[in-house]
Design an enzyme around this catalytic site. Structure first.
Site, PDB file in Angstrom:
ATOM      1  N   SER A  16       1.355  -6.069  -4.578  1.00 16.84           N
ATOM      2  CA  SER A  16       2.346  -6.867  -4.789  1.00 16.84           C
ATOM      3  C   SER A  16       2.968  -7.353  -3.192  1.00 16.84           C
ATOM      4  CB  SER A  16       3.435  -6.387  -5.714  1.00 16.84           C
ATOM      5  OG  SER A  16       4.443  -4.934  -5.046  1.00 16.84           O
ATOM      6  N   ASN A  17       2.664  -6.141  -2.588  1.00 14.97           N
ATOM      7  CA  ASN A  17       3.486  -6.983  -1.028  1.00 14.97           C
ATOM      8  C   ASN A  17       2.712  -7.676  -0.063  1.00 14.97           C
ATOM      9  OD1 ASN A  17       5.758  -5.291  -0.388  1.00 14.97           O
ATOM     10  ND2 ASN A  17       5.168  -3.909  -1.300  1.00 14.97           N
ATOM     11  N   MET A  93      -1.758   3.866   1.227  1.00 11.71           N
ATOM     12  CA  MET A  93      -1.665   5.265   1.517  1.00 11.71           C
ATOM     13  C   MET A  93      -2.673   6.620   1.914  1.00 11.71           C
ATOM     14  SD  MET A  93       1.048   4.702  -0.308  1.00 11.71           S
ATOM     15  CE  MET A  93       1.876   6.074  -0.716  1.00 11.71           C
ATOM     16  N   ARG A  94      -3.095   5.391   2.744  1.00  4.25           N
ATOM     17  CA  ARG A  94      -3.913   7.019   3.718  1.00  4.25           C
ATOM     18  C   ARG A  94      -3.579   6.474   5.214  1.00  4.25           C
ATOM     19  NH1 ARG A  94      -8.547   9.650   1.851  1.00  4.25           N
ATOM     20  NH2 ARG A  94      -9.167   9.267  -0.263  1.00  4.25           N
ATOM     21  N   ASN A 110       4.258  -1.484   9.088  1.00  7.07           N
ATOM     22  CA  ASN A 110       4.065   0.151   7.490  1.00  7.07           C
ATOM     23  C   ASN A 110       5.636  -0.133   7.244  1.00  7.07           C
ATOM     24  OD1 ASN A 110       3.277   1.483   5.818  1.00  7.07           O
ATOM     25  ND2 ASN A 110       4.445   2.905   6.961  1.00  7.07           N
ATOM     26  N   HIS A 112       7.285   1.213   4.356  1.00  9.42           N
ATOM     27  CA  HIS A 112       8.375   2.376   3.498  1.00  9.42           C
ATOM     28  C   HIS A 112       9.878   1.804   2.428  1.00  9.42           C
ATOM     29  CE1 HIS A 112       7.889   6.986   3.129  1.00  9.42           C
ATOM     30  NE2 HIS A 112       9.330   6.314   3.181  1.00  9.42           N
ATOM     31  N   ASP A 148       5.132   7.756   9.141  1.00 12.99           N
ATOM     32  CA  ASP A 148       6.432   7.139   9.573  1.00 12.99           C
ATOM     33  C   ASP A 148       7.587   7.476  10.377  1.00 12.99           C
ATOM     34  OD1 ASP A 148       5.862   6.418   6.453  1.00 12.99           O
ATOM     35  OD2 ASP A 148       6.217   8.776   5.619  1.00 12.99           O
ATOM     36  N   ALA A 176      13.254  -5.517  -2.427  1.00 16.21           N
ATOM     37  CA  ALA A 176      13.615  -5.939  -1.133  1.00 16.21           C
ATOM     38  C   ALA A 176      12.420  -6.121  -0.503  1.00 16.21           C
ATOM     39  CB  ALA A 176      14.350  -4.457  -1.192  1.00 16.21           C
TER      40      ALA A 176
HETATM   41  C1  GAR Z   1       5.665  -0.383  -1.998  1.00 16.97           C
HETATM   42  O1  GAR Z   1       6.607   0.102  -2.579  1.00 16.97           O
HETATM   43  C2  GAR Z   1       5.070   0.505  -0.342  1.00 16.97           C
HETATM   44  O2  GAR Z   1       6.931   0.572   0.668  1.00 16.97           O
HETATM   45  C3  GAR Z   1       4.819   1.898  -0.428  1.00 16.97           C
HETATM   46  O3  GAR Z   1       3.964   1.085  -1.691  1.00 16.97           O
HETATM   47  C4  GAR Z   1       3.972   0.614  -2.450  1.00 16.97           C
HETATM   48  C5  GAR Z   1       3.012  -0.464  -2.671  1.00 16.97           C
HETATM   49  O4  GAR Z   1       3.118  -1.892  -4.086  1.00 16.97           O
HETATM   50  N1  GAR Z   1       4.235   2.112   0.439  1.00 16.97           N
HETATM   51  C6  GAR Z   1       4.364   3.921   0.372  1.00 16.97           C
HETATM   52  O5  GAR Z   1       5.033   4.374  -0.055  1.00 16.97           O
HETATM   53  C7  GAR Z   1       3.133   4.014   1.576  1.00 16.97           C
HETATM   54  N2  GAR Z   1       4.238   5.326   1.987  1.00 16.97           N
HETATM   55  P1  GAR Z   1       2.491  -2.671  -4.059  1.00 16.97           P
HETATM   56  O6  GAR Z   1       1.095  -2.060  -3.746  1.00 16.97           O
HETATM   57  O7  GAR Z   1       2.516  -3.061  -5.446  1.00 16.97           O
HETATM   58  O8  GAR Z   1       2.041  -3.995  -2.311  1.00 16.97           O
END
Ligand code: GAR
Length: 216
Positions: A16-17, A93-94, A110, A112, A148, A176
């Site tokens: 989604s991002n 997530m890697r 990144n 978070h 992080d 957000a």
């Molecule tokens: C997001 O909330 C991002 O901040 C998180 O995964 C989600 C991905 O959403 N990332 C982490 O937790 C990294 N440690 P998306 O695939 O819909 O963009």
């Protein structure tokens, strides 16, 4: 005319991002081009979003990550081949390792889903919710070898309401993120993000209260 930012995006899931970035580019509020999207999983829905937008994709497998150095070498070479200037992790997530970080020094971002340095790790939203904090939020930071912990570029607070649920909070955190990440990328595209000698990030042309200064 100078060309916009050329980015490579790393994803693992829904994307989604990634979609928010694609939409910002489409709307003209972000002067950038996505050179390639690399997913750590072949079944990530984000890959569909990329293909739908006509962006080249590449996906890795769990087997490949058994040798993280090799997987990261491949990532670095794919991004280099695509001519990416910056690497944007969007729900990746890697861990990115030295093979990528050295190829793109201070050029890996990144996202978070918590206010770092609080609630680091893979479950930022849930960990903050379970801790009972009243304010959490989202962070965009440069990635480095300490997971992080890289220089923070921007953060946005999200209030935890009295009768909040994890689902409702998650939705507001994502909203957000979808605003903040394209905003940060557009500051980057404008050359307004610098890392000081003390490894703190400064946004040029912005006063400490967050408003754009008149000469900015
Ligand atoms: C997001 O909330 C991002 O901040 C998180 O995964 C989600 C991905 O959403 N990332 C982490 O937790 C990294 N440690 P998306 O695939 O819909 O963009």
């Amino acid at each position: 005319m100078e060309e916009g930012l050329r980015i490579g995006v790393l994803i693992s899931g829904g994307g989604s991002n990634l979609q928010a970035i694609i939409d910002a580019i489409g709307a003209g509020s972000l002067d950038a081009e996505i050179a390639v999207v690399i997913s750590s999983r072949p079944d990530a829905y984000g890959l569909m979003r990329a293909r739908e937008a006509g962006i080249p994709t590449c996906s890795l497998t769990k087997e490949l990550y058994r040798d993280p150095a090799k997987a990261n070498e491949l990532i670095a070479s794919e991004f280099a081949r695509a001519g990416a200037d910056y690497i944007v992790m969007a729900g990746y997530m890697r861990k990115v390792t030295v093979e990528v970080l050295r190829a793109f020094p201070d050029r890996v971002l990144n996202l978070h889903p918590a206010l770092l340095p609080s609630f680091q790790g893979a479950h930022g939203i849930e960990d903050a919710f379970n801790a009972g904090v009243k304010v959490t939020g989202v962070t965009v930071h440069f990635a480095n070898e300490a997971y992080d912990k890289g220089p923070i570029i921007a953060q946005r607070a999200v209030m935890v309401e009295e009768d909040d649920t994890l689902e409702a909070l998650t939705e507001r955190i994502h909203a957000a993120e979808h605003e903040l990440y394209p905003e940060v990328l557009s500051l980057l595209a404008a050359g307004r993000i610098v890392i000081d000698e003390d490894r703190k990030v400064r946004v040029l042309g912005r006063s400490p209260d967050g408003r754009r200064s008149s000469d900015g």
